[in-house]
Write an enzyme that holds these catalytic residues in place. Sequence first.
Site: not given
Length: 279
Positions: A29, A32
């Site tokens: 991600c 993230c």
Amino acid sequence: MSDVTLQNFEAEVINSPLPVLVDFWAPWCGPCRTLGPMLEKLEAEAGGTWKLVKVNVDENQQLAAHFGVRSIPHVVAFAEGQAVNQFVGVLPESQLREFIDTLQPTDGELAVQSAQALAEAGDREGARAAWQASLAHEPENDANRLAYISFLLDDNAIDAADAEFGRLTARAPQEDGYAAIKTRLDAMKGLDDLPDGAELKAQVQADPANLAARLDLAKVLIARREYQPALEQLMEIVRRDRGFEDDIGRKTMLSVFDLMADSPEVVSKWRRQLSTTLN
């Protein structure tokens, strides 16, 4: 910052004495990888006032599903074991700081915690000062003021409790426990105007249908915190005349139930009896 799994989630998050930010993330991600370092920086700056834990959603799908994580990064804030706030995506640092600030106790909340700790330690004067400090910070916090009134009534400080009751806002009747505190305060305020308990018991024994005497006796018992004997008198009022003084027997019983919140089994028994009587 630590990694959390299903196996240690309860210990690290639910039972944590500190507020916790749970960062649901995954190695693939991109956002993230932006959010994670920002959270770690803010945790380091916080000096141990809250902590950050990370949950890899690929490795902990059951946890992610439990908290409804469908998109990451997804951050859930916990305080005292309860999820209290959350956001999805990447927030600017200023908004992250605002989000985290909502987890920190206010000065008023810290004063309440101090008051409760001092009371438990037996320092009634210190607790009283801490209660007053909490209300100076949050004068319109009716829940805290009601708790302080209960504290004052425990010390038989009736005039002080009555003065604090007069400082409640118009919203106070919506607070849990309002009716119970008012019932107890009114009973203690009216004690000097009532015959003593022995005389009222004699009146009830001489005339079991004297509901006014039963009600006065119940008030005396409530003022003394003898709640079960008070409930016996109030139940008898309900049985004999449900409409007496606008159903005051039942209404007062409900307030006494709130006063006995620390005895749920006893309250449950009386609730069943009241329900049977009313049906």
